[in-house]
Design a protein around this motif. Structure first.
Motif, PDB file in Angstrom:
ATOM      1  N   GLY A  31      -5.051  -8.687  -1.364  1.00 46.01           N
ATOM      2  CA  GLY A  31      -5.720  -8.143  -0.184  1.00 46.01           C
ATOM      3  C   GLY A  31      -6.421  -6.826  -0.479  1.00 46.01           C
ATOM      4  O   GLY A  31      -7.559  -6.602  -0.050  1.00 46.01           O
ATOM      5  N   HIS A  32      -5.758  -5.939  -1.232  1.00 44.85           N
ATOM      6  CA  HIS A  32      -6.320  -4.603  -1.444  1.00 44.85           C
ATOM      7  C   HIS A  32      -7.598  -4.667  -2.274  1.00 44.85           C
ATOM      8  O   HIS A  32      -8.574  -3.977  -1.967  1.00 44.85           O
ATOM      9  CB  HIS A  32      -5.286  -3.695  -2.109  1.00 44.85           C
ATOM     10  CG  HIS A  32      -4.134  -3.379  -1.206  1.00 44.85           C
ATOM     11  ND1 HIS A  32      -3.909  -2.137  -0.682  1.00 44.85           N
ATOM     12  CD2 HIS A  32      -3.147  -4.161  -0.715  1.00 44.85           C
ATOM     13  CE1 HIS A  32      -2.828  -2.165   0.094  1.00 44.85           C
ATOM     14  NE2 HIS A  32      -2.350  -3.390   0.078  1.00 44.85           N
ATOM     15  N   CYS A  80      -9.258 -15.079 -14.296  1.00 44.08           N
ATOM     16  CA  CYS A  80      -9.894 -14.118 -15.202  1.00 44.08           C
ATOM     17  C   CYS A  80      -8.956 -12.919 -15.349  1.00 44.08           C
ATOM     18  O   CYS A  80      -8.989 -11.999 -14.527  1.00 44.08           O
ATOM     19  CB  CYS A  80     -11.251 -13.713 -14.630  1.00 44.08           C
ATOM     20  SG  CYS A  80     -12.146 -12.560 -15.673  1.00 44.08           S
ATOM     21  N   ASN A 131       4.328 -11.965   1.360  1.00 42.88           N
ATOM     22  CA  ASN A 131       5.055 -10.971   2.171  1.00 42.88           C
ATOM     23  C   ASN A 131       5.490 -11.546   3.513  1.00 42.88           C
ATOM     24  O   ASN A 131       5.167 -12.677   3.861  1.00 42.88           O
ATOM     25  CB  ASN A 131       4.197  -9.710   2.337  1.00 42.88           C
ATOM     26  CG  ASN A 131       2.916 -10.015   3.052  1.00 42.88           C
ATOM     27  OD1 ASN A 131       2.910 -10.249   4.242  1.00 42.88           O
ATOM     28  ND2 ASN A 131       1.811 -10.042   2.301  1.00 42.88           N
ATOM     29  N   THR A 132       6.204 -10.709   4.272  1.00 46.20           N
ATOM     30  CA  THR A 132       6.743 -11.162   5.563  1.00 46.20           C
ATOM     31  C   THR A 132       5.807 -10.799   6.721  1.00 46.20           C
ATOM     32  O   THR A 132       6.208 -10.869   7.882  1.00 46.20           O
ATOM     33  CB  THR A 132       8.158 -10.579   5.799  1.00 46.20           C
ATOM     34  OG1 THR A 132       8.163  -9.201   5.430  1.00 46.20           O
ATOM     35  CG2 THR A 132       9.190 -11.303   4.980  1.00 46.20           C
ATOM     36  N   ALA A 172      -6.136  -2.632  -8.697  1.00 43.84           N
ATOM     37  CA  ALA A 172      -5.417  -2.977  -7.453  1.00 43.84           C
ATOM     38  C   ALA A 172      -4.522  -4.181  -7.741  1.00 43.84           C
ATOM     39  O   ALA A 172      -4.725  -5.267  -7.216  1.00 43.84           O
ATOM     40  CB  ALA A 172      -6.409  -3.287  -6.329  1.00 43.84           C
ATOM     41  N   VAL A 173      -3.532  -3.965  -8.622  1.00 41.48           N
ATOM     42  CA  VAL A 173      -2.733  -5.100  -9.103  1.00 41.48           C
ATOM     43  C   VAL A 173      -1.262  -5.010  -8.694  1.00 41.48           C
ATOM     44  O   VAL A 173      -0.416  -5.716  -9.259  1.00 41.48           O
ATOM     45  CB  VAL A 173      -2.849  -5.240 -10.647  1.00 41.48           C
ATOM     46  CG1 VAL A 173      -4.271  -5.585 -11.046  1.00 41.48           C
ATOM     47  CG2 VAL A 173      -2.397  -3.978 -11.364  1.00 41.48           C
ATOM     48  N   GLY A 219      -0.555 -13.131  -5.533  1.00 37.62           N
ATOM     49  CA  GLY A 219       0.449 -12.067  -5.690  1.00 37.62           C
ATOM     50  C   GLY A 219       1.145 -11.775  -4.379  1.00 37.62           C
ATOM     51  O   GLY A 219       1.385 -12.684  -3.566  1.00 37.62           O
ATOM     52  N   ASN A 220       1.442 -10.506  -4.147  1.00 33.60           N
ATOM     53  CA  ASN A 220       2.214 -10.137  -2.953  1.00 33.60           C
ATOM     54  C   ASN A 220       1.457 -10.390  -1.651  1.00 33.60           C
ATOM     55  O   ASN A 220       2.081 -10.552  -0.601  1.00 33.60           O
ATOM     56  CB  ASN A 220       2.606  -8.663  -3.020  1.00 33.60           C
ATOM     57  CG  ASN A 220       3.642  -8.429  -4.098  1.00 33.60           C
ATOM     58  OD1 ASN A 220       4.189  -9.374  -4.647  1.00 33.60           O
ATOM     59  ND2 ASN A 220       3.907  -7.178  -4.398  1.00 33.60           N
ATOM     60  N   TRP A 245      11.596 -16.808  -1.855  1.00 36.91           N
ATOM     61  CA  TRP A 245      10.663 -16.529  -2.942  1.00 36.91           C
ATOM     62  C   TRP A 245      10.690 -15.024  -3.224  1.00 36.91           C
ATOM     63  O   TRP A 245      11.323 -14.269  -2.475  1.00 36.91           O
ATOM     64  CB  TRP A 245       9.248 -16.992  -2.563  1.00 36.91           C
ATOM     65  CG  TRP A 245       8.698 -16.292  -1.359  1.00 36.91           C
ATOM     66  CD1 TRP A 245       7.939 -15.172  -1.346  1.00 36.91           C
ATOM     67  CD2 TRP A 245       8.892 -16.664   0.022  1.00 36.91           C
ATOM     68  NE1 TRP A 245       7.639 -14.816  -0.048  1.00 36.91           N
ATOM     69  CE2 TRP A 245       8.211 -15.714   0.808  1.00 36.91           C
ATOM     70  CE3 TRP A 245       9.578 -17.700   0.667  1.00 36.91           C
ATOM     71  CZ2 TRP A 245       8.199 -15.764   2.196  1.00 36.91           C
ATOM     72  CZ3 TRP A 245       9.567 -17.747   2.057  1.00 36.91           C
ATOM     73  CH2 TRP A 245       8.874 -16.802   2.805  1.00 36.91           C
ATOM     74  N   GLN A 280       7.172  -5.854  -6.634  1.00 29.87           N
ATOM     75  CA  GLN A 280       6.804  -4.673  -5.864  1.00 29.87           C
ATOM     76  C   GLN A 280       6.553  -3.493  -6.782  1.00 29.87           C
ATOM     77  O   GLN A 280       7.328  -3.260  -7.719  1.00 29.87           O
ATOM     78  CB  GLN A 280       7.978  -4.280  -4.970  1.00 29.87           C
ATOM     79  CG  GLN A 280       8.354  -5.314  -3.969  1.00 29.87           C
ATOM     80  CD  GLN A 280       7.808  -4.942  -2.631  1.00 29.87           C
ATOM     81  OE1 GLN A 280       6.822  -5.517  -2.208  1.00 29.87           O
ATOM     82  NE2 GLN A 280       8.421  -4.006  -1.968  1.00 29.87           N
ATOM     83  N   TRP A 339       2.653   0.397  -3.594  1.00 29.40           N
ATOM     84  CA  TRP A 339       2.741   0.062  -2.170  1.00 29.40           C
ATOM     85  C   TRP A 339       4.152  -0.188  -1.665  1.00 29.40           C
ATOM     86  O   TRP A 339       4.378  -0.331  -0.468  1.00 29.40           O
ATOM     87  CB  TRP A 339       1.825  -1.134  -1.848  1.00 29.40           C
ATOM     88  CG  TRP A 339       0.416  -0.668  -1.827  1.00 29.40           C
ATOM     89  CD1 TRP A 339      -0.552  -0.881  -2.764  1.00 29.40           C
ATOM     90  CD2 TRP A 339      -0.168   0.196  -0.848  1.00 29.40           C
ATOM     91  NE1 TRP A 339      -1.698  -0.213  -2.428  1.00 29.40           N
ATOM     92  CE2 TRP A 339      -1.485   0.454  -1.260  1.00 29.40           C
ATOM     93  CE3 TRP A 339       0.296   0.784   0.324  1.00 29.40           C
ATOM     94  CZ2 TRP A 339      -2.345   1.276  -0.521  1.00 29.40           C
ATOM     95  CZ3 TRP A 339      -0.554   1.604   1.054  1.00 29.40           C
ATOM     96  CH2 TRP A 339      -1.850   1.831   0.628  1.00 29.40           C
ATOM     97  N   CYS A 340       5.113  -0.317  -2.557  1.00 32.72           N
ATOM     98  CA  CYS A 340       6.502  -0.515  -2.139  1.00 32.72           C
ATOM     99  C   CYS A 340       6.588  -1.649  -1.106  1.00 32.72           C
ATOM    100  O   CYS A 340       6.002  -2.683  -1.299  1.00 32.72           O
ATOM    101  CB  CYS A 340       7.088   0.786  -1.596  1.00 32.72           C
ATOM    102  SG  CYS A 340       6.994   2.138  -2.781  1.00 32.72           S
ATOM    103  N   ALA A 372      11.934 -12.858  -0.025  1.00 34.83           N
ATOM    104  CA  ALA A 372      11.781 -13.185   1.402  1.00 34.83           C
ATOM    105  C   ALA A 372      12.329 -14.592   1.620  1.00 34.83           C
ATOM    106  O   ALA A 372      12.474 -15.376   0.666  1.00 34.83           O
ATOM    107  CB  ALA A 372      10.326 -13.097   1.820  1.00 34.83           C
ATOM    108  N   LEU A 423     -11.830  -9.261 -10.204  1.00 36.13           N
ATOM    109  CA  LEU A 423     -11.289 -10.128 -11.257  1.00 36.13           C
ATOM    110  C   LEU A 423      -9.830 -10.438 -10.947  1.00 36.13           C
ATOM    111  O   LEU A 423      -9.007  -9.530 -10.835  1.00 36.13           O
ATOM    112  CB  LEU A 423     -11.395  -9.438 -12.623  1.00 36.13           C
ATOM    113  CG  LEU A 423     -12.780  -8.893 -13.005  1.00 36.13           C
ATOM    114  CD1 LEU A 423     -12.743  -8.294 -14.413  1.00 36.13           C
ATOM    115  CD2 LEU A 423     -13.846  -9.982 -12.908  1.00 36.13           C
ATOM    116  N   ILE A 437       4.460  -8.264   8.272  1.00 38.34           N
ATOM    117  CA  ILE A 437       4.671  -7.300   9.362  1.00 38.34           C
ATOM    118  C   ILE A 437       3.614  -6.189   9.299  1.00 38.34           C
ATOM    119  O   ILE A 437       3.343  -5.642   8.231  1.00 38.34           O
ATOM    120  CB  ILE A 437       6.081  -6.681   9.282  1.00 38.34           C
ATOM    121  CG1 ILE A 437       7.132  -7.787   9.424  1.00 38.34           C
ATOM    122  CG2 ILE A 437       6.272  -5.601  10.356  1.00 38.34           C
ATOM    123  CD1 ILE A 437       8.540  -7.348   9.072  1.00 38.34           C
TER     124      ILE A 437
END
Ligand SMILES: Cc1cc2nc3c(=O)[nH]c(=O)nc-3n(C[C@H](O)[C@H](O)[C@H](O)COP(=O)(O)OP(=O)(O)OC[C@H]3O[C@@H](n4cnc5c(N)ncnc54)[C@H](O)[C@@H]3O)c2cc1C
Length: 419
Positions: free
Chosen positions: A43-44, A207, A77-78, A237-238, A72-73, A337, A341, A365-366, A262, A64, A80
C-alpha cells in the motif's frame, strides 16, 4: 487505459455478464530509467507513486514489486483504521490519514469498503479508565473524536463480554472512537495501483531489487531480477524487509523484523458491530463482511523473515479471545497467517530522507501501517518530490534517536496496557 467505474459500467456488465472487465492496471515492461523508483508494491509504495503523479506531476515513476502487489503486509493485516494517538508528531499524521480514508473510494474511483463502525477499547481497571480519560481528552483537544464510556454504556455496545462477578478481567468501561473502523485491504492496494497506472506510473511485478547502483554517496539506480534500472531518486517501502534493502545502500536501520499473526474464525451471523480492543493484553477483533471474526495479538517476539507464525502465540491469542469474549470458545478457527513487521524502538515510523543522497525511506510501521497508508503515501511523495519533510512527517526521521526525539507511543496497538 482502464475506464472509470460507474453505475453505467456496472449496468453494462450486468446486462452482458460474459463481457470481461478491462484490466485494472497496465503490466508494462520496465524502462531503463525513471525519475523515481519505488521499491515495494504494498500500500505505501503504491500510494506514494499515486501521490507523486497526482500531487506533484511526477509520472515517470516505477513501483518495483518482487512478487505480486499486496503480497506483503498490505494483504495480511486485520484492516483496522483509527487515529486515537496522543503524542504530537503522531496525532495530526494519523488524523490526516483517517480523513483521507474517508474520501478514498471517491478519490480512487474504487470501493475501498471503508466502514466507520467505531473502535471500542475495553478498560479492565479504574487506573486504566484514568489513562483512557487522559488519552480521550488529548484527542478531543486535537479535534479527534473520542468518548469515555462507563460500564453500562459499554455493556449496551458490547453485550457479549463477560460482565459477571467472576469475570477474570472485570469491565470498568471503555474509550470509543466512533470514526475508527475497518477498510478492505486488497481493495486499497488495487485502487491505488489502478489510479497510479492511469496517471502513467509503471507497476512492475515479479521484479526483485537485489542491489543499489551507487555513485559515491548517491544512489543512481537499482539492480533487479529484470536487469538494471536507473533512477533519479529511489524510495524504499518494503516494510519487514527495510533493513535488508537499506543495507544494499550501506545503511543500518534501527528496525527489527518480527512476525505478527492474524486469525479468522468460521463465518457467523453479525454479532460484533465494532472493532473491539482490550486493555488487559494486546488483542483486537472485528467481524468481516463475510462473517468471520478477524483478530490478532502481539508479535511472536523474535527476529525472523519466515512469514510463518508459531504455535505458542496462537495459544496466547486464543486465551485473550476467550477471556474477553467467552462465546468464542465455541467457535472454530478457520485460518491463521503471518506477516513480517518492521518494528522500531519507539513504535513510530520513518518517512524521511536518508544519509544516502537521493535515497528515501518509508518503513518502521510496526502494528500500524495499514491505517497510515494514505497519509504515508501523501507525505512520502512530498519528501521525495521536494527533498524535504512535509509538516506531517517532520518528526519521522532516522536521526530522532540521536537527538532525543523519540515518539514513544509503542506499537500503539498495545498502548492500552503499557501506560
Ligand atoms: C497480521 C498483521 C495484522 C496487522 N493489522 C494491522 C491493522 O489492523 N491496522 C494497521 O494499521 N496495520 C496493521 N498491520 C500493519 C500493516 O499491515 C503494515 O504496517 C502495512 O501494511 C505495511 O505496508 P507496506 O506497504 O509498507 O508493506 P507491504 O505491504 O509489506 O509491502 C512491502 C512490499 O515490498 C516487497 N519487497 C520486499 N523486498 C523487496 C525487494 N527486495 N524488491 C522488491 N520488492 C520487495 C514485498 O514483497 C511487499 O509486497 C498488520 C500487520 C500484520 C502482519
Amino acid at each position: 487505459m482502464a475506464k472509470g467505474y460507474s453505475v453505467f459500467s456496472l449496468l453494462k456488465h450486468a446486462l452482458k455478464p460474459d463481457s470481461a472487465w478491462p484490466q485494472a492496471w497496465e503490466k508494462p515492461q520496465p524502462r531503463s530509467s525513471y525519475d523515481v523508483v519505488i521499491i515495494g508494491g504494498g500500500g505505501h509504495g503504491l500510494a506514494t507513486a499515486y501521490y507523486l503523479a497526482k500531487n506533484h506531476g511526477i509520472t515517470n515513476v516505477a513501483v518495483l514489486e518482487r512478487s505480486y502487489i499486496g503480497s506483503g503486509n498490505a494483504g495480511r493485516n486485520t484492516t483496522i483504521i483509527r487515529s486515537n494517538y496522543m503524542i504530537g508528531g503522531n496525532t495530526n499524521f494519523f488524523e490526516f490519514s483517517l480523513k483521507l480514508w474517508e474520501g478514498l473510494s471517491h478519490e480512487l474511483n474504487y470501493n475501498c469498503m471503508v466502514s466507520h463502525r467505531g473502535q471500542v477499547v475495553v478498560a479492565v481497571s479504574p487506573v486504566q479508565m484514568d489513562v483512557f480519560a487522559r488519552r480521550g481528552n488529548i484527542m478531543r483537544l486535537n479535534g479527534i473524536d473520542a468518548e469515555l464510556l462507563d460500564r453500562g454504556e459499554t455493556q449496551k455496545l458490547l453485550p457479549y463480554l463477560d460482565y459477571s462477578k467472576e469475570a477474570r478481567f472485570p469491565v470498568w468501561g471503555a474509550i470509543h472512537q466512533p470514526r475508527a473502523g475497518t477498510a478492505r485491504h486488497d481493495a486499497m492496494v488495487w485502487g491505488y495501483a489502478r489510479a497510479a497506472s492511469q496517471l502513467g506510473v509503471h507497476i512492475i511485478e515479479n521484479c526483485e531489487v537485489t542491489g543499489m547502483v551507487m555513485d559515491g554517496n548517491r544512489v543512481t539506480g537499482v539492480e533487479t531480477t529484470r536487469g538494471r534500472i536507473n533512477a533519479g531518486k529511489v524510495g524504499i517501502a518494503v516494510a519487514g524487509h527495510s533493513s535488508h534493502v537499506a543495507r544494499m545502500a550501506g545503511l543500518k536501520l534501527p528496525v527489527e523484523s518480527h512476525i505478527l499473526q492474524a486469525f479468522v474464525t468460521e463465518p457467523v451471523k453479525p454479532i460484533v458491530h465494532h472493532v473491539v480492543s482490550w486493555g488487559a493484553e494486546l488483542f483486537y477483533l472485528s467481524q468481516s463482511d463475510k462473517g468471520g471474526l478477524v483478530f490478532g495479538g502481539h508479535i511472536d517476539g523474535f527476529n525472523t523473515y519466515t512469514q510463518r507464525g508459531q504455535f505458542f502465540k496462537i495459544r496466547d491469542v486464543m486465551e485473550c479471545a476467550v477471556s474477553l469474549m467467552p462465546f468464542m470458545s465455541r467457535m472454530r478457527l478457520l485460518r491463521h497467517w503471518g506477516g513480517i513487521q518492521d518494528m522500531t524502538p519507539d513504535g513510530s515510523p520513518f518517512i524521511c530522507r536518508t544519509p544516502v543522497d537521493k535515497l528515501y525511506l518509508n518503513g518502521g510501521w510496526c502494528y500500524q501501517g495499514f491505517k497510515a497508508t494514505p497519509a504515508s503515501g501523501w507525505t512520502f511523495a512530498h519528501t521525495i518530490a521536494h527533498d524535504a519533510e512535509h509538516d506531517l512527517n517532520r518528526d519521522f526521521t532516522l536521526d530522532r534517536f540521536e537527538k532525543g526525539g523519540e515518539l514513544d507511543e509503542f506499537g500503539i496497538g498495545n498502548w492500552t496496557y503499557k501506560q
